[in-house]
Design a protein around this motif. Structure first.
Motif, short mmCIF file in Angstrom:
data_model
loop_
_atom_site.label_atom_id
_atom_site.label_comp_id
_atom_site.label_asym_id
_atom_site.label_seq_id
_atom_site.Cartn_x
_atom_site.Cartn_y
_atom_site.Cartn_z
N GLN A 12 0.84 -1.19 0.00
CA GLN A 12 0.00 0.00 0.00
C GLN A 12 0.88 1.25 0.00
OE1 GLN A 12 -3.19 -0.17 -0.67
NE2 GLN A 12 -3.23 2.06 -0.78
N ASP A 14 3.86 1.51 -1.39
CA ASP A 14 4.33 1.68 -2.77
C ASP A 14 3.27 2.38 -3.60
OD1 ASP A 14 6.81 0.42 -2.49
OD2 ASP A 14 6.13 -1.50 -3.33
N LYS A 15 2.04 1.91 -3.48
CA LYS A 15 0.95 2.47 -4.29
C LYS A 15 0.73 3.95 -3.99
CE LYS A 15 -1.44 -1.92 -4.93
NZ LYS A 15 -2.67 -2.70 -4.67
N SER A 19 1.32 6.91 -6.69
CA SER A 19 0.22 7.84 -7.02
C SER A 19 0.59 9.28 -6.72
CB SER A 19 -1.04 7.44 -6.24
OG SER A 19 -1.49 6.19 -6.67
N ILE A 87 -4.58 1.62 -10.15
CA ILE A 87 -3.61 0.71 -9.56
C ILE A 87 -4.26 -0.38 -8.69
CG2 ILE A 87 -3.06 2.02 -7.46
CD1 ILE A 87 -0.04 1.52 -8.28
N ASN A 88 -5.46 -0.10 -8.17
CA ASN A 88 -6.18 -1.08 -7.35
C ASN A 88 -7.35 -1.73 -8.09
OD1 ASN A 88 -4.73 -0.85 -4.81
ND2 ASN A 88 -5.55 1.24 -4.73
N PHE A 145 6.80 -1.15 -9.38
CA PHE A 145 5.67 -0.96 -10.31
C PHE A 145 6.05 -1.47 -11.71
CE2 PHE A 145 3.68 1.68 -13.60
CZ PHE A 145 2.34 1.65 -13.26
#
Length: 165
Positions: A12, A14-15, A19, A87-88, A145
């Motif tokens: 999470q 990383d995401k 973003s 991404i999710n 990513f």
């Protein structure tokens, strides 16, 4: 093309870093896309062979001004933007990877190794251009990513029976 494509292996954290940093990068999409492709061609000149509209332009300064190069740079960044925004959302990401993977494998016949080369170039150029954003942790999140991106493209290539011809 039945396989699910996603970024589920990313943390999470990383995401969030991807973003947050991408928002700053994508706000400058018109200024960063061309330098990324120019660096790609400088790093691996054989990558230019796939671009019929400008593959014969040797002078990189002249190439920077080419409208077809600018158009493709926008497409690359727009595709990354769609992946980051979703991404999710495995369904949307799967659709993007299937569409891009299919066209790059079957129509353009791009060797999948070029996705890795491009990924490395993107991380390098972003690190040089957005020094305040691309901390070592953010750069690692982007490498994660792009590792997932390359794996997803490799899966599509395998599913379409890529044989390099």
């Amino acid at each position: 093309m039945e396989g699910k494509r996603d970024f589920d292996h990313l943390t999470q954290e990383d995401k969030v870093m991807i973003s947050d940093s991408w928002g700053k990068v994508y706000a400058n999409a018109d200024d960063i896309g061309v330098p990324i492709l120019i660096r790609l061609f400088a790093t691996d000149p054989s990558s230019k062979q796939y671009f019929s509209k400008f593959k014969d332009i040797e002078d990189l300064k002249e190439l920077e001004k080419n409208p077809h190069l600018k158009n493709h740079a926008r497409k690359v960044l727009k595709a990354i933007n769609t992946m980051v925004e979703n991404i999710n959302n495995a369904e949307k990401v799967t659709s993007v990877f299937n569409t891009l993977g299919n066209s790059h494998a079957l129509r353009h016949k791009v060797e999948p190794r070029y996705f890795k080369v491009l990924s490395d170039v993107i991380v390098t150029v972003l690190g040089e251009t957005f020094t305040e954003v691309m901390t070592s942790a953010v750069a690692q999140a982007w490498r994660n990513f792009f590792t997932a991106m390359c794996a997803n493209f490799n899966d599509v290539y395998q599913e379409v029976g890529w044989n390099g011809n």
